[in-house]
Write an enzyme that holds these catalytic residues in place. Structure first.
Site, PDB file in Angstrom:
ATOM      1  N   LYS A  14      35.022  52.833  35.040  1.00 51.19           N
ATOM      2  CA  LYS A  14      33.764  52.694  35.783  1.00 51.19           C
ATOM      3  C   LYS A  14      33.452  53.957  36.577  1.00 51.19           C
ATOM      4  O   LYS A  14      32.369  54.523  36.471  1.00 51.19           O
ATOM      5  CB  LYS A  14      33.838  51.498  36.755  1.00 51.19           C
ATOM      6  CG  LYS A  14      34.107  50.161  36.093  1.00 51.19           C
ATOM      7  CD  LYS A  14      34.171  49.027  37.107  1.00 51.19           C
ATOM      8  CE  LYS A  14      35.324  49.080  38.077  1.00 51.19           C
ATOM      9  NZ  LYS A  14      36.658  48.886  37.468  1.00 51.19           N
ATOM     10  N   ARG A  89      31.885  41.497  42.259  1.00 46.47           N
ATOM     11  CA  ARG A  89      33.147  41.078  41.649  1.00 46.47           C
ATOM     12  C   ARG A  89      33.355  39.584  41.712  1.00 46.47           C
ATOM     13  O   ARG A  89      34.384  39.079  41.281  1.00 46.47           O
ATOM     14  CB  ARG A  89      34.324  41.734  42.372  1.00 46.47           C
ATOM     15  CG  ARG A  89      34.568  43.117  41.864  1.00 46.47           C
ATOM     16  CD  ARG A  89      35.815  43.673  42.504  1.00 46.47           C
ATOM     17  NE  ARG A  89      35.561  45.062  42.713  1.00 46.47           N
ATOM     18  CZ  ARG A  89      36.359  46.027  42.288  1.00 46.47           C
ATOM     19  NH1 ARG A  89      37.486  45.758  41.703  1.00 46.47           N
ATOM     20  NH2 ARG A  89      36.025  47.274  42.484  1.00 46.47           N
ATOM     21  N   ARG A 128      46.653  57.690  36.375  1.00 49.08           N
ATOM     22  CA  ARG A 128      45.502  58.220  37.115  1.00 49.08           C
ATOM     23  C   ARG A 128      45.933  59.037  38.323  1.00 49.08           C
ATOM     24  O   ARG A 128      46.880  58.715  39.014  1.00 49.08           O
ATOM     25  CB  ARG A 128      44.621  57.071  37.600  1.00 49.08           C
ATOM     26  CG  ARG A 128      43.514  57.571  38.555  1.00 49.08           C
ATOM     27  CD  ARG A 128      42.445  56.568  38.794  1.00 49.08           C
ATOM     28  NE  ARG A 128      42.953  55.312  39.304  1.00 49.08           N
ATOM     29  CZ  ARG A 128      42.217  54.214  39.388  1.00 49.08           C
ATOM     30  NH1 ARG A 128      40.969  54.223  38.988  1.00 49.08           N
ATOM     31  NH2 ARG A 128      42.734  53.118  39.866  1.00 49.08           N
ATOM     32  N   ARG A 161      46.787  56.630  43.788  1.00 45.71           N
ATOM     33  CA  ARG A 161      46.334  55.536  44.646  1.00 45.71           C
ATOM     34  C   ARG A 161      47.469  54.539  44.861  1.00 45.71           C
ATOM     35  O   ARG A 161      48.191  54.199  43.931  1.00 45.71           O
ATOM     36  CB  ARG A 161      45.145  54.822  43.994  1.00 45.71           C
ATOM     37  CG  ARG A 161      43.799  55.351  44.464  1.00 45.71           C
ATOM     38  CD  ARG A 161      42.647  54.851  43.639  1.00 45.71           C
ATOM     39  NE  ARG A 161      42.544  53.397  43.529  1.00 45.71           N
ATOM     40  CZ  ARG A 161      41.559  52.771  42.902  1.00 45.71           C
ATOM     41  NH1 ARG A 161      40.580  53.471  42.353  1.00 45.71           N
ATOM     42  NH2 ARG A 161      41.528  51.462  42.839  1.00 45.71           N
ATOM     43  N   ARG A 172      45.934  43.011  40.325  1.00 44.96           N
ATOM     44  CA  ARG A 172      44.516  43.383  40.194  1.00 44.96           C
ATOM     45  C   ARG A 172      43.946  42.851  38.878  1.00 44.96           C
ATOM     46  O   ARG A 172      42.797  42.391  38.836  1.00 44.96           O
ATOM     47  CB  ARG A 172      44.364  44.909  40.264  1.00 44.96           C
ATOM     48  CG  ARG A 172      44.543  45.441  41.685  1.00 44.96           C
ATOM     49  CD  ARG A 172      44.822  46.927  41.690  1.00 44.96           C
ATOM     50  NE  ARG A 172      43.711  47.723  41.192  1.00 44.96           N
ATOM     51  CZ  ARG A 172      43.831  48.970  40.726  1.00 44.96           C
ATOM     52  NH1 ARG A 172      45.017  49.546  40.680  1.00 44.96           N
ATOM     53  NH2 ARG A 172      42.777  49.630  40.309  1.00 44.96           N
TER      54      ARG A 172
HETATM   55  P1  AP5 Z   1      38.522  55.125  36.341  1.00 42.74           P
HETATM   56  O1  AP5 Z   1      37.212  55.692  35.969  1.00 42.74           O
HETATM   57  O2  AP5 Z   1      39.134  55.555  37.619  1.00 42.74           O
HETATM   58  O3  AP5 Z   1      38.486  53.523  36.223  1.00 42.74           O
HETATM   59  P2  AP5 Z   1      37.773  52.435  37.134  1.00 42.74           P
HETATM   60  O4  AP5 Z   1      37.171  51.452  36.227  1.00 42.74           O
HETATM   61  O5  AP5 Z   1      36.915  53.089  38.149  1.00 42.74           O
HETATM   62  O6  AP5 Z   1      39.076  51.781  37.787  1.00 42.74           O
HETATM   63  P3  AP5 Z   1      39.378  51.395  39.290  1.00 42.74           P
HETATM   64  O7  AP5 Z   1      40.873  51.235  39.383  1.00 42.74           O
HETATM   65  O8  AP5 Z   1      38.736  52.311  40.255  1.00 42.74           O
HETATM   66  O9  AP5 Z   1      38.742  50.002  39.389  1.00 42.74           O
HETATM   67  P4  AP5 Z   1      39.095  48.922  40.373  1.00 42.74           P
HETATM   68  O10 AP5 Z   1      37.995  48.023  40.127  1.00 42.74           O
HETATM   69  O11 AP5 Z   1      40.441  48.344  40.258  1.00 42.74           O
HETATM   70  O12 AP5 Z   1      39.188  49.692  41.784  1.00 42.74           O
HETATM   71  P5  AP5 Z   1      38.111  49.988  42.933  1.00 42.74           P
HETATM   72  O13 AP5 Z   1      38.373  51.290  43.506  1.00 42.74           O
HETATM   73  O14 AP5 Z   1      36.764  49.681  42.424  1.00 42.74           O
HETATM   74  O15 AP5 Z   1      39.536  55.441  35.138  1.00 42.74           O
HETATM   75  C1  AP5 Z   1      40.898  55.039  35.191  1.00 42.74           C
HETATM   76  C2  AP5 Z   1      41.792  56.113  34.557  1.00 42.74           C
HETATM   77  O16 AP5 Z   1      41.539  56.163  33.142  1.00 42.74           O
HETATM   78  C3  AP5 Z   1      41.541  57.525  35.085  1.00 42.74           C
HETATM   79  O17 AP5 Z   1      42.766  58.199  35.138  1.00 42.74           O
HETATM   80  C4  AP5 Z   1      40.609  58.150  34.010  1.00 42.74           C
HETATM   81  O18 AP5 Z   1      40.778  59.544  33.933  1.00 42.74           O
HETATM   82  C5  AP5 Z   1      41.066  57.449  32.746  1.00 42.74           C
HETATM   83  N1  AP5 Z   1      39.976  57.203  31.785  1.00 42.74           N
HETATM   84  C6  AP5 Z   1      38.694  56.819  32.062  1.00 42.74           C
HETATM   85  N2  AP5 Z   1      37.985  56.647  30.931  1.00 42.74           N
HETATM   86  C7  AP5 Z   1      38.840  56.895  29.909  1.00 42.74           C
HETATM   87  C8  AP5 Z   1      38.691  56.886  28.471  1.00 42.74           C
HETATM   88  N3  AP5 Z   1      37.519  56.561  27.876  1.00 42.74           N
HETATM   89  N4  AP5 Z   1      39.760  57.194  27.726  1.00 42.74           N
HETATM   90  C9  AP5 Z   1      40.943  57.529  28.313  1.00 42.74           C
HETATM   91  N5  AP5 Z   1      41.148  57.560  29.651  1.00 42.74           N
HETATM   92  C10 AP5 Z   1      40.103  57.247  30.443  1.00 42.74           C
HETATM   93  O19 AP5 Z   1      38.497  48.868  43.983  1.00 42.74           O
HETATM   94  C11 AP5 Z   1      39.722  48.960  44.676  1.00 42.74           C
HETATM   95  C12 AP5 Z   1      39.926  47.747  45.526  1.00 42.74           C
HETATM   96  O20 AP5 Z   1      38.894  47.669  46.513  1.00 42.74           O
HETATM   97  C13 AP5 Z   1      39.879  46.401  44.809  1.00 42.74           C
HETATM   98  O21 AP5 Z   1      41.108  46.063  44.231  1.00 42.74           O
HETATM   99  C14 AP5 Z   1      39.501  45.480  45.962  1.00 42.74           C
HETATM  100  O22 AP5 Z   1      40.619  45.217  46.762  1.00 42.74           O
HETATM  101  C15 AP5 Z   1      38.530  46.323  46.755  1.00 42.74           C
HETATM  102  N6  AP5 Z   1      37.147  46.104  46.316  1.00 42.74           N
HETATM  103  C16 AP5 Z   1      36.334  46.993  45.677  1.00 42.74           C
HETATM  104  N7  AP5 Z   1      35.138  46.440  45.399  1.00 42.74           N
HETATM  105  C17 AP5 Z   1      35.192  45.178  45.859  1.00 42.74           C
HETATM  106  C18 AP5 Z   1      34.279  44.094  45.851  1.00 42.74           C
HETATM  107  N8  AP5 Z   1      33.065  44.198  45.289  1.00 42.74           N
HETATM  108  N9  AP5 Z   1      34.666  42.935  46.422  1.00 42.74           N
HETATM  109  C19 AP5 Z   1      35.881  42.792  46.977  1.00 42.74           C
HETATM  110  N10 AP5 Z   1      36.802  43.780  47.017  1.00 42.74           N
HETATM  111  C20 AP5 Z   1      36.466  44.962  46.458  1.00 42.74           C
HETATM  112 MG    MG Z   2      36.955  53.285  40.251  1.00 45.29          MG
END
Ligand code: AP5
Ligand code: MG
Ligand code: ZN
Length: 217
Positions: A14, A89, A128, A161, A172
């Protein structure tokens, strides 16, 4: 005007896609995870509260998250569109988001769901690395920085992270299945869903998203 939500399980890509899309569309990339992490780093009250959940891989309570995002979406840079990464979410958040947008005379144009098999997610999350300074994302194997440990964009230090620890990743993924996966049906029923095969190169995913949005990038 493009009001877009990017959905998908942890590690789907994402943030990686949203970054580029935002630059191409001239709209802000709003990542709830990035906002929480910035607050944790700054030691704010919101950050301290959010960290209790994030560190375990659980969701931050809906009221807290929606209060934060309501403020963010009211900012001036959102008037011509936005890319929302990581929200909604839960179904409660999706309904609350629709209400916030309706108050502003807006609605969502598309919900892009990036689909990736679970074994790939674990590999992506555990490899990552993120820039401490600008939050740019890398992968040790799939998308390495030019100089190990340094951000290509700003020279900042790369770190892992805390919630990318193996134990936390599993929770997660479970939380995603239980609380967030139902949103796929929810948005499909509203005719907003665009499903993308995320199990391909970063660039090919971007092309598929562009085609799905009717944009030639
Ligand atoms: P990346 O682009 O970083 O993936 P992502 O989908 O952004 O993954 P996240 O871990 O950030 O999602 P998340 O939803 O768990 O965490 P968030 O920060 O939103 O890519 C991942 C890796 O793969 C990277 O190394 C990249 O280089 C690689 N990659 C990407 N595309 C690729 C491809 N096509 N091929 C190969 N490799 C690739 O949330 C964190 C925490 O915050 C949550 O757990 C929760 O506690 C809280 N939170 C956030 N939003 C909410 C909400 N709406 N409600 C409640 N709690 C929330
Ligand atoms: Mg992210
Ligand atoms: Zn950086």
């Amino acid at each position: 005007m493009m009001n877009i939500v990017l959905m998908g399980p942890p590690g789907a890509g994402k943030g990686t896609q949203a970054e580029v899309m935002a630059r191409k569309l001239f709209v802000p990339h709003i990542s709830t995870g990035d906002i929480f992490r910035a607050n944790i780093k700054a030691g704010t009250e919101l950050g301290q509260l959010a960290n209790q959940y994030i560190s375990k891989g659980d969701l931050v309570p809906d009221e807290v998250t929606m209060g934060m995002i309501k403020d963010r979406l009211s900012e001036d840079d959102c008037k011509d569109g936005f890319i929302l990464d990581g929200l909604p979410r839960t179904i409660v958040q999706a309904d609350a988001l629709a209400a916030i947008l309706a108050e502003q005379g807006k609605k969502l144009d598309k919900v892009v769901n990036i689909d990736v098999p679970t074994d790939k997610l674990i590999e992506r999350l555990s490899g990552r690395r993120v820039c401490r300074n600008c939050a740019q994302t890398y992968h040790l194997v799939n998308n390495p920085p030019t100089e190990p440990g340094r951000c290509d964009e700003c020279g900042g230090e790369l770190y892992q992270r805390a919630d990318d620890a193996v134990e936390t990743i599993q929770n997660r993924l479970d939380v995603y299945q239980a609380q967030s996966a139902p949103l796929i049906e929810y948005y499909a029923a509203k005719g907003l869903l665009l499903s993308i095969n995320g199990d391909q190169s970063i660039n090919n995913v971007l092309v598929e998203v562009g085609n799905g949005l009717g944009l030639n990038w």
